[in-house]
Design a protein around this motif. Structure first.
Motif, mmCIF file in Angstrom:
data_model
loop_
_atom_site.group_PDB
_atom_site.id
_atom_site.type_symbol
_atom_site.label_atom_id
_atom_site.label_comp_id
_atom_site.label_asym_id
_atom_site.label_seq_id
_atom_site.Cartn_x
_atom_site.Cartn_y
_atom_site.Cartn_z
ATOM 1 N N LYS A 149 2.585 8.531 -14.939
ATOM 2 C CA LYS A 149 1.228 9.036 -14.727
ATOM 3 C C LYS A 149 1.120 9.676 -13.350
ATOM 4 C CE LYS A 149 -3.605 7.513 -14.362
ATOM 5 N NZ LYS A 149 -4.515 6.336 -14.350
ATOM 6 N N THR A 150 0.638 10.918 -13.303
ATOM 7 C CA THR A 150 0.395 11.584 -12.020
ATOM 8 C C THR A 150 -0.914 11.078 -11.440
ATOM 9 O OG1 THR A 150 1.563 13.549 -12.782
ATOM 10 C CG2 THR A 150 0.141 13.805 -10.868
ATOM 11 N N LEU A 151 -0.879 10.651 -10.165
ATOM 12 C CA LEU A 151 -2.041 10.008 -9.552
ATOM 13 C C LEU A 151 -2.923 10.958 -8.760
ATOM 14 C CD1 LEU A 151 -0.426 6.672 -8.284
ATOM 15 C CD2 LEU A 151 -1.745 7.064 -10.374
ATOM 16 N N GLN A 152 -2.391 12.090 -8.303
ATOM 17 C CA GLN A 152 -3.216 13.026 -7.518
ATOM 18 C C GLN A 152 -2.710 14.435 -7.745
ATOM 19 O OE1 GLN A 152 0.046 13.619 -5.260
ATOM 20 N NE2 GLN A 152 -1.757 14.459 -4.284
ATOM 21 N N SER A 153 -3.534 15.416 -7.407
ATOM 22 C CA SER A 153 -3.261 16.790 -7.824
ATOM 23 C C SER A 153 -2.646 17.669 -6.748
ATOM 24 C CB SER A 153 -4.558 17.450 -8.316
ATOM 25 O OG SER A 153 -5.531 17.443 -7.286
ATOM 26 N N SER A 154 -2.819 17.331 -5.484
ATOM 27 C CA SER A 154 -2.340 18.222 -4.427
ATOM 28 C C SER A 154 -0.830 18.068 -4.235
ATOM 29 C CB SER A 154 -3.067 17.929 -3.115
ATOM 30 O OG SER A 154 -2.842 16.590 -2.714
ATOM 31 N N ASN A 155 -0.244 19.049 -3.557
ATOM 32 C CA ASN A 155 1.163 18.980 -3.167
ATOM 33 C C ASN A 155 1.265 17.984 -2.014
ATOM 34 O OD1 ASN A 155 3.831 19.453 -2.586
ATOM 35 N ND2 ASN A 155 3.513 21.497 -1.753
ATOM 36 N N SER A 156 2.014 16.906 -2.198
ATOM 37 C CA SER A 156 1.926 15.800 -1.243
ATOM 38 C C SER A 156 3.282 15.148 -0.996
ATOM 39 C CB SER A 156 0.943 14.744 -1.762
ATOM 40 O OG SER A 156 1.421 14.178 -2.981
ATOM 41 N N GLU A 157 3.348 14.396 0.094
ATOM 42 C CA GLU A 157 4.538 13.596 0.421
ATOM 43 C C GLU A 157 4.233 12.694 1.617
ATOM 44 O OE1 GLU A 157 7.279 12.104 0.604
ATOM 45 O OE2 GLU A 157 8.342 12.657 -1.192
ATOM 46 N N PHE A 158 5.242 11.935 2.060
ATOM 47 C CA PHE A 158 5.147 11.015 3.195
ATOM 48 C C PHE A 158 4.002 10.015 2.995
ATOM 49 C CE2 PHE A 158 7.317 14.751 4.983
ATOM 50 C CZ PHE A 158 8.475 14.140 5.463
ATOM 51 N N TYR A 159 4.105 9.250 1.921
ATOM 52 C CA TYR A 159 3.049 8.308 1.535
ATOM 53 C C TYR A 159 3.136 7.037 2.385
ATOM 54 C CZ TYR A 159 3.616 11.479 -2.375
ATOM 55 O OH TYR A 159 3.743 12.618 -3.140
ATOM 56 N N ARG A 160 1.973 6.567 2.809
ATOM 57 C CA ARG A 160 1.884 5.318 3.569
ATOM 58 C C ARG A 160 0.735 4.479 3.023
ATOM 59 N NH1 ARG A 160 5.347 5.707 8.182
ATOM 60 N NH2 ARG A 160 5.087 3.444 8.133
ATOM 61 N N ILE A 161 0.906 3.161 3.143
ATOM 62 C CA ILE A 161 -0.160 2.239 2.760
ATOM 63 C C ILE A 161 -0.481 1.339 3.944
ATOM 64 C CG2 ILE A 161 0.588 2.258 0.337
ATOM 65 C CD1 ILE A 161 1.637 -0.673 0.909
ATOM 66 N N ASP A 162 -1.439 0.472 3.765
ATOM 67 C CA ASP A 162 -1.693 -0.620 4.691
ATOM 68 C C ASP A 162 -0.565 -1.624 4.459
ATOM 69 O OD1 ASP A 162 -2.545 -2.975 5.935
ATOM 70 O OD2 ASP A 162 -4.651 -2.695 5.381
ATOM 71 N N ASP A 163 0.389 -1.694 5.391
ATOM 72 C CA ASP A 163 1.615 -2.465 5.169
ATOM 73 C C ASP A 163 1.383 -3.963 5.019
ATOM 74 O OD1 ASP A 163 3.380 -0.299 5.148
ATOM 75 O OD2 ASP A 163 3.497 -0.249 7.329
ATOM 76 N N ARG A 164 0.196 -4.438 5.369
ATOM 77 C CA ARG A 164 -0.102 -5.852 5.149
ATOM 78 C C ARG A 164 -0.169 -6.178 3.666
ATOM 79 N NH1 ARG A 164 -5.592 -6.205 8.432
ATOM 80 N NH2 ARG A 164 -5.882 -4.335 7.130
ATOM 81 N N PHE A 165 -0.279 -5.141 2.819
ATOM 82 C CA PHE A 165 -0.401 -5.334 1.377
ATOM 83 C C PHE A 165 0.862 -4.882 0.631
ATOM 84 C CE2 PHE A 165 -4.569 -5.516 3.090
ATOM 85 C CZ PHE A 165 -5.290 -6.360 2.275
ATOM 86 N N ALA A 166 1.951 -4.668 1.358
ATOM 87 C CA ALA A 166 3.203 -4.250 0.728
ATOM 88 C C ALA A 166 3.695 -5.312 -0.245
ATOM 89 C CB ALA A 166 4.264 -4.001 1.799
ATOM 90 N N PHE A 167 4.361 -4.859 -1.288
ATOM 91 C CA PHE A 167 4.965 -5.677 -2.351
ATOM 92 C C PHE A 167 3.930 -6.206 -3.347
ATOM 93 C CE2 PHE A 167 8.581 -7.286 0.663
ATOM 94 C CZ PHE A 167 8.849 -5.985 1.017
ATOM 95 N N GLY A 168 2.631 -6.020 -3.059
ATOM 96 C CA GLY A 168 1.571 -6.447 -3.971
ATOM 97 C C GLY A 168 0.726 -5.258 -4.386
ATOM 98 N N ARG A 169 -0.252 -5.505 -5.237
ATOM 99 C CA ARG A 169 -1.120 -4.423 -5.704
ATOM 100 C C ARG A 169 -1.858 -3.792 -4.529
ATOM 101 N NH1 ARG A 169 -3.317 -3.197 -10.738
ATOM 102 N NH2 ARG A 169 -2.481 -5.153 -11.596
ATOM 103 N N HIS A 170 -1.825 -2.481 -4.457
ATOM 104 C CA HIS A 170 -2.479 -1.759 -3.377
ATOM 105 C C HIS A 170 -3.568 -0.863 -3.956
ATOM 106 C CE1 HIS A 170 0.600 0.920 -4.956
ATOM 107 N NE2 HIS A 170 -0.104 1.954 -4.510
#
Length: 494
Positions: A352-373
Motif C-alpha cells: 500500500k502506498t502511504l503518500q503521494s509526493s516524491n519522498s525519501e529520508f524517512y524519520r520517526i520519533d525514535d522513542r516509538f521504534a520497533f512498535g506501532r508508529h
C-alpha cells in the motif's frame, strides 16, 4: 594496483563536483552562530551528520559522490545558542592520502583499482551514531571508526574489543528505545562478492549478545533494514555485485532488472541460518525504512521508500541503461508480511502506498521504534510549491536526489503537513527532537540542514511539529556544506 595519472589539484568537471556539490575540505569550529528566530531554551543536545567530502581530486574521472571522505559536522544547540564543529574521520585512506598528497583510492568499493593496498578500505562517510559513550562513523563496507563526541577526535577503528565477527558493518544500526541494545548486521560479511550476512545484537554496554550467519539469495546491497519486537527484516536492493567484474576493474554495483526485491525475515532473538525466509516482491528499488512493527494479528508491517526504477542511476544495468534523475520517484510504501506464511511471493494486496509526493529520508520519533508508529517525517519534492528552478539550476551540482520541502504524515488521520523553506532552497535529511517533558509521539521539533542556493551557504532550520509550516528558528552557517547522507540527534543527557 592502478597506474596513477599526474596529480590534479582541481576536481573533475563533473556535476558531482560542481555548484553546491563542490567539495568543502573544511575542518574547524564556529561559535555563537547567527540565529533568525528563537531556539527554545529547553533544546540541549547535538546534531551529528556526515557528508562524503573528498580531500583530494580523485583519479577516477567520474567518481560518484558516495566515494568522498567522511567529514563529520556537530551542531550543538544549548541555551538558545548554536555552535558548530567539523572534522574528518581519520581513516587509513585519509591518513595515507595526506602523506602522499594525492588520491590513492580507486573506484567505489573496488580494491582492484586502488593505487596502494589498504588494510581497511573505507571512507566512513554514510552515517554517524552515538553508542556507549562514543560516536561511530559508519560505512557499510568496513567496521566503524570511533570518535570522541565532544572533540570529534578519531579514536581509531572500532571492533568492539575484538568481538566484531564480520568484515563489514551496517550504516543503519537500530536502537531499542527500552534497553539501548544496538541491532546490526554486515552484508558481504566475508569479503567483496560474498553472499554472507552476519547478524548481531549488542547490549548497551558493548557486549555482543548473539551472532547469526546467513546466506543471501543474491550478492546485492542491503543498505537499510528493519527491526520489530520479535523480528528482523532485510530488504535486498537489486544492485548486484560480481567479483569477476570487480577484478576486471568494473563497478561494484550493477542494477539488475531481472532480480526480485527480496525481503528476508527472521526472529530477532534465537535465530539460526535456517530461520530466515526470503519473500519476493517484483523488481523495484527499496530505499530507507521509516519503521516496522507487528500488528494485532502478528503480521509484520514495514514502512519503506519504494521506487519502480533505479534510484542509484549512476550505477546502470548491464546494458548501460539508467533512468534520467528528474524522472525518479520514490514513495513511502507499507508492505505487510506474514512471518508464518509458506507463500513467499508478495501479492499486490500486501502493498500500500502511504503518500503521494516524491519522498525519501524517512524519520520517526525514535522513542516509538520497533512498535506501532503514527507520525513520519521526511524529505519531499513538490515542484508546485514554487521553487525557482531556473535561477538555482546552475548551482545545484549533481549526483544525489533533490528535495525542496519537509513533510509530516499523520498515519492516523492521513493528513500531510508541509514545510517549504524557500524558493531557493533544498533540504537534507531531518532529525526529530522530542519536546522536553512530553511523552506524546511526534511532539517536538524537526531539525534539518538546508541548502541556500541564492547565498551558496548552508542553514539549519528548526520547525515545531505543532506548527509545522512555519520556521521556528534558522541558524545561518558561515560555510557551505555539500549534500550529506545521514545523521542523528543526541540529547545532552546521553
Amino acid at each position: 594496483m592502478a597506474t596513477l595519472p599526474a596529480v590534479q589539484s582541481h576536481f573533475p568537471n563533473r556535476p558531482q563536483f560542481q555548484g553546491f556539490m563542490k567539495p568543502c575540505g573544511v575542518e574547524g569550529e564556529a561559535f555563537n552562530l547567527e540565529i533568525e528566530g528563537k531556539i527554545p531554551d529547553e533544546i540541549d543536545g547535538t546534531f551529528y551528520r556526515v557528508m562524503p567530502d573528498p580531500q583530494f581530486s580523485p583519479f577516477i574521472e567520474n567518481d560518484p559522490w558516495f566515494n568522498g571522505d567522511g567529514n563529520i559536522s556537530a551542531f550543538q544547540l544549548k541555551n538558545g545558542r548554536a555552535s558548530f564543529k567539523q572534522r574528518y574521520v581519520r581513516t587509513e585512506k585519509l591518513t595515507r592520502e595526506r602523506e602522499a598528497q594525492r588520491a590513492l583510492l580507486g573506484k567505489y568499493r573496488n580494491k582492484y583499482t586502488d593505487a596502494v593496498e589498504f588494510k581497511i578500505r573505507t571512507t566512513a562517510n554514510t552515517n554517524v551514531v552515538h553508542f556507549n559513550g562514543k560516536l561511530l562513523a559508519l560505512k557499510e563496507d568496513a567496521p566503524p571508526y570511533a570518535m570522541d563526541p565532544v572533540t570529534l577526535e578519531t579514536l581509531g577503528l572500532h571492533n568492539f574489543d575484538g568481538q566484531l565477527p564480520s568484515l563489514t558493518f551496517t550504516a543503519h544500526p537500530k536502537f531499542d528505545p527500552a534497553t539501548g541494545e544496538m541491532i546490526c548486521f554486515g552484508y558481504e560479511a566475508k569479503g567483496d562478492g560474498t553472499p554472507d550476512i552476519c547478524y548481531y545484537r549488542i547490549a548497551a554496554d558493548g557486549t555482543f549478545l548473539e551472532t547469526v550467519w546467513l546466506v543471501s539469495p543474491v550478492v546485492a546491497m542491503i543498505h537499510d533494514f528493519a527491526v520489530t519486537a520479535n523480528h528482523v527484516v532485510f530488504p535486498i536492493m537489486p544492485q548486484v555485485c560480481d567479483i569477476d567484474r570487480l577484478k576486471a576493474g568494473g563497478e561494484h554495483w550493477q542494477w539488475s532488472p531481472e532480480t526480485p526485491f527480496y525481503i528476508g525475515v527472521m526472529p530477532r532473538v534465537g535465530a539460526t541460518a535456517g530461520s530466515v525466509k526470503w519473500f519476493r516482491h517484483p523488481n523495484c528499488f527499496p530505499g530507507h525504512v521509516a519503521n516496522a512493527f507487528e500488528d494485532d494479528r502478528g503480521q509484520l508491517v514495514v514502512d519503506i521508500g519504494v521506487s519502480p526504477t533505479n534510484v542509484f542511476f549512476w550505477w546502470p544495468d548491464a546494458n548501460g541503461n539508467s533512468p534520467r534523475p528528474e524522472t525518479i520517484v520514490s514513495r513511502l510504501t507499507r508492505i505487510t508480511l506474514d512471518p508464518a506464511s509458506e507463500h513467499l511471493d508478495i501479492l499486490p494486496e500486501q502493498v500500500k502506498t502511504l503518500q503521494s509526493s516524491n519522498s525519501e529520508f524517512y524519520r520517526i520519533d525514535d522513542r516509538f521504534a520497533f512498535g506501532r508508529h503514527r507520525h513520519v517525517f521526511y524529505d519531499a519534492m513538490d515542484p508546485a510549491l514554487g521553487t525557482d528552478f531556473p535561477s538555482i539550476a546552475p548551482n545545484l551540482g549533481g549526483g544525489y536526489p533533490l528535495y525542496n520541502s519537509l513533510e509530516h504524515l499523520d498515519l492516523e488521520t492521513g493528513k500531510t503537513s508541509v514545510y517549504f523553506p524557500g524558493r531557493h532552497h533544498m533540504v537534507q535529511e531531518p532529525v526529530f527532537i522530542p519536546r522536553k517533558g512530553s511523552t506524546e509521539e511526534g511532539d517536538g521539533y524537526l531539525l534539518a540542514l538546508v541548502n541556500n542556493y541564492a547565498t551558496m551557504g548552508s542553514e539549519l532550520h528548526l520547525v515545531d511539529t505543532g506548527n509545522f509550516g512555519e520556521t521556528l528558528a534558522k541558524v545561518v552557517l558561515p560555510i557551505r556544506l555539500r549534500h550529506g547522507l545521514h545523521g542523528n540527534w543526541v540529547d545532552a543527557a546521553e
